[in-house]
Scaffold this motif. Structure first.
Motif, short mmCIF file in Angstrom:
data_model
loop_
_atom_site.label_atom_id
_atom_site.label_comp_id
_atom_site.label_asym_id
_atom_site.label_seq_id
_atom_site.Cartn_x
_atom_site.Cartn_y
_atom_site.Cartn_z
N SER A 1 19.89 -19.67 -23.95
CA SER A 1 19.44 -20.29 -22.70
C SER A 1 19.56 -21.80 -22.82
CB SER A 1 17.98 -19.90 -22.43
OG SER A 1 17.46 -20.65 -21.35
N ASP A 2 20.15 -22.44 -21.81
CA ASP A 2 20.23 -23.90 -21.79
C ASP A 2 18.97 -24.53 -21.22
OD1 ASP A 2 22.85 -24.29 -22.88
OD2 ASP A 2 23.68 -23.52 -21.00
N THR A 3 18.10 -23.71 -20.64
CA THR A 3 16.85 -24.22 -20.05
C THR A 3 15.80 -24.40 -21.13
OG1 THR A 3 17.33 -23.02 -18.00
CG2 THR A 3 15.07 -23.81 -18.33
N PRO A 4 15.29 -25.63 -21.33
CA PRO A 4 14.30 -25.87 -22.38
C PRO A 4 13.02 -25.06 -22.15
CG PRO A 4 15.25 -27.94 -21.64
CD PRO A 4 15.70 -26.88 -20.67
N ILE A 5 12.45 -24.56 -23.25
CA ILE A 5 11.21 -23.77 -23.21
C ILE A 5 10.03 -24.72 -23.39
CG2 ILE A 5 9.94 -21.87 -24.27
CD1 ILE A 5 12.63 -21.09 -22.97
N PRO A 6 9.01 -24.66 -22.54
CA PRO A 6 7.81 -25.48 -22.75
C PRO A 6 7.18 -25.13 -24.10
CG PRO A 6 7.78 -24.47 -20.57
CD PRO A 6 8.90 -23.83 -21.32
N LEU B 1 20.31 -11.35 -31.18
CA LEU B 1 19.95 -12.71 -31.57
C LEU B 1 19.84 -13.56 -30.31
CD1 LEU B 1 19.59 -14.62 -34.07
CD2 LEU B 1 22.04 -15.13 -33.84
N ALA B 2 18.79 -14.40 -30.25
CA ALA B 2 18.58 -15.24 -29.07
C ALA B 2 18.09 -16.61 -29.49
CB ALA B 2 17.56 -14.59 -28.12
N GLY B 3 18.39 -17.62 -28.67
CA GLY B 3 17.93 -18.98 -28.96
C GLY B 3 17.82 -19.81 -27.71
#
Length: 461
Positions: A95-100, A126-128
């Motif tokens: 995901s390119d959207t930053p995680i809070p 796998l995820a990041g």
């Protein structure tokens, strides 16, 4: 200490095929009834930006490694299915959207909801994603059909070691070589040979079960029917992650005559009692997963369980000296076929049961009321991906969302998973009873009181 029991030894598979174990078979059959209800997850929190390309490189090593496997069923109901190398895998989820930063735990949980297909080999993902503070969060989720905690750890250590050394992804020289060969022209003869092998195993198991028919395991407490809180039809078990100083943990365990396992169990029983799930003075059945994995072990699941009884008292902490003695006795008992419960000897019979019969049994089966998993000092062995060292490393079993009625029916209790590095203890706590642990806040409140009773200083995520 490794417990090796004749009831669960593997034996050499005919024709060199890596036949599934009784535990693999059970998880595989239950997958069709409760798909992906329980998965294993490795989770990282980094203060630095890793980037998609680095994770894609790790993905390539995982795709030729120990958990890159698929179930190949047989032509004969008696012959066991076997493992073959998987030729496909789920893609990297980036995901390119930053995680809070306050939403990291929720993001970890969301990544655990994966649709796996063991027969295609789609058994891990796998995820990041970047975080708002400039770091990165990463998770690896794997189906319990394809690996237990030890199997997943073996896959991670091997794949990260190869990645960090700059090696090329290669099944033949990595732990992927242990998965086994693709069945060739001799598959029919191999299946016939394994069918005979299984019939002999059934006969041995039945004889051993008869000899051990006087052996019993600790009883579990029935789940009280009240209260019954209002919930939506689908419920996500309450979970939290808490960290403590290892030096403080060791000091408290020693002061009460216990060990790491004993303090973990004492906390779990205390929190369960504070929830109202059990009565003052009740003996709680605690199940402790215990690895039987050996060097170059090809098995997906190689774990047995050691059950003990621990008394809960409203006005006192658990007796860690007694817990220590009972754990030692349970370990010794599982080394001797004569003191292993009959159900363990009957695992070959379980493998002969068709899926429809197993489903019928599963609908009346009960989950552990108290499950305590000690993953040991695993964090420092897998903390580095490329040039980046993780701030936090978490290994945990994840109970995914499901019908609230199902959680009440199978009577899930509380699960604790322990891991540490040289300085910090990380506990992952899951409350699976919707009426005793309805929310994360409620779970944290109970845990806070229990930690205080032991003189421990928790840091909740």
């Amino acid at each position: 200490m490794t417990v090796t029991s004749p009831a669960v030894t593997v034996g050499t598979a005919p024709a060199g095929l890596n036949r599934i174990t009784a535990d693999d078979d059970l998880f595989f059959k239950l997958h069709s009834l409760y798909p992906n209800a329980l998965v294993n997850q490795l989770a990282y929190r980094f203060d630095t930006a890793l980037g998609r390309d680095l994770l894609q490189s790790w993905h390539a090593h995982l795709a030729t490694g120990f958990i890159a496997r698929r179930v190949r069923t047989t032509r004969f109901p008696i012959a066991r299915a076997h493992w073959e190398p998987a030729s496909e895998s789920l893609p990297l989820r980036w995901s390119d959207t930053p995680i809070p930063d306050h939403g990291v735990l929720d993001w970890f949980r969301e990544q655990a909801a994966v649709e796996f297909d063991p027969e295609r080999g789609l058994v891990w993902q796998l995820a990041g994603a970047p975080t708002e503070s400039g770091g990165t969060v990463v998770t690896l989720v794997a189906s319990h059909v394809a690996c237990d905690g030890g199997g997943m750890m073996h896959a991670i250590v091997d794949s990260l070691g190869r990645l960090n050394r700059g090696e090329t992804p290669d099944r033949a020289t990595s732990a992927g070589r242990l998965v086994g060969p693709v069945a060739g022209a001799g598959r029919l003869a191999a299946d016939l040979a394994d069918a005979r092998h299984q019939l002999r195993a059934v006969a041995r198991g039945v004889r051993a079960a008869r000899r051990a028919r006087g052996v019993s395991e600790p009883a579990r407490n029935p789940r009280p029917t009240q209260p019954c809180l209002p919930h939506a039809e689908t419920w996500q078990p309450a979970e939290t992650i808490v960290q403590l100083d290892l030096a403080e943990w060791d000091a408290v365990a020693a002061a009460h005559g216990g060990t790491t396992n004993g303090l973990l169990i004492g906390l779990a029983v205390g929190a369960l009692g504070r929830s109202g799930r059990i009565a003052d003075g009740a003996e709680v059945r605690v199940d402790i997963p215990h690895s039987m994995r050996e060097a170059d072990d090809p098995r997906a699941n190689a774990t047995t369980g050691l059950p003990i009884s621990v008394r809960y008292r409203d006005d006192a902490r658990a007796d860690l000296g007694r817990v220590r003695a009972d754990l030692k006795a349970a370990g010794l008992a599982y080394r001797d076929p004569a003191t292993i419960p009959p159900i363990q000897h009957l695992q070959p019979v379980q493998m002969l049961l068709p899926k429809v019969v197993l489903h019928r049994f599963a609908r009346t089966a009960k989950a552990p009321e108290c499950l305590c998993t000690n993953l040991g000092r695993t964090a420092q062995n897998i903390a580095r991906i490329g040039e980046h060292r993780a701030r936090d490393v978490i290994m945990r079993p994840v109970v995914n969302a499901g019908p609230v009625a199902l959680f009440r029916q199978v009577e899930v209790g509380i699960n604790l998973a322990f891991s540490c590095d040289d300085h910090t203890v990380t506990l992952v706590v899951t409350g699976g009873d919707p009426d005793r642990f309805p929310t994360r806040d409620a779970l944290r409140e109970l845990l806070t009181a229990e930690f205080a009773a032991w003189g421990l200083t928790p840091r909740f995520w």
